[in-house]
Design a protein around this motif. Structure first.
Motif: not given
Ligand SMILES: Cc1cc2nc3c(=O)[nH]c(=O)nc-3n(C[C@H](O)[C@H](O)[C@H](O)COP(=O)(O)O)c2cc1C
Length: 162
Positions: A22, A38, A40, A56, A60-61, A85, A88-89, A91, A95, A131, A152, A157
């Motif tokens: 991660v 975050a 993977s 990404p 994603s914002t 993790c 930061l995951a 939204s 963060k 993406h 991950f 985890y």
């Protein structure tokens, strides 16, 4: 027969059998505040020139701020950094409120306690379904050889057996 189009849960489930590390992708927004997400989907791509990539989601914002900034830092999370993790995951919100970090390459955040960090300049952004594929040119990098990575696998985890 179910196709991947009619059964996205099966797509996610089967692809989740690919174990990864991660990474936290960090940068600064237009006001200089730290931003991050975050992922993977980080991978090494090329040695000459030195390129890496992450993917990404288009929803994603955080990614638009990273793209506008033009540089980012890949923070490879260590085994004890599951809370980092998770922070930061999400939204929205601040963060970085509970996170310790220092300015790294290009001023992008290097989080305390990471296994490795890789400072990059955005090289190209490719369209890839829902993406993007972001190629970054590596400018600086370092690792802590005594540190063990966060893993991950199948939505959970883990860490390397000692
Ligand atoms: C272990 C893990 C791996 C993730 N990998 C990715 C990824 O590769 N690409 C991505 O877009 N989101 C990924 N996410 C989700 C993002 O972290 C999350 O959707 C994003 O940070 C949401 O915040 P944002 O709107 O600020 O971007 C992952 C989340 C977790 C917990």
């Amino acid at each position: 027969m179910l196709t991947v189009h009619s059964d996205p849960a099966r797509f996610r489930s089967v692809l989740g059998h690919f174990a990864t590390g991660v990474a936290a992708i960090t940068a600064r927004d237009g006001a200089g505040k730290p931003v991050g997400m975050a992922v993977s989907s980080f991978t090494s791509v090329s040695l000459r020139p030195p390129l890496v990539a992450f993917l990404p989601g288009k929803s994603s914002t955080t990614f638009p701020a990273i793209a506008a900034h033009g540089t980012f830092c890949v923070n490879v999370l260590s085994a004890g950094q599951e809370p980092v993790c998770r922070a930061l995951a999400v939204s929205g919100g601040d963060k970085f409120a509970g996170l310790d970090w220092r300015p790294g390459p290009h001023g992008d955040p290097v989080l305390d306690g990471v296994t490795a960090w890789i400072g990059c300049t955005v090289e190209t952004v490719h369209d890839a379904g829902d993406h993007y594929i972001v190629l970054g040119r590596v400018d600086e990098l370092d690792a802590d050889p005594g540190s063990s990575p966060l893993l991950f696998y199948r939505s959970g985890y883990g860490r390397l057996a000692s």
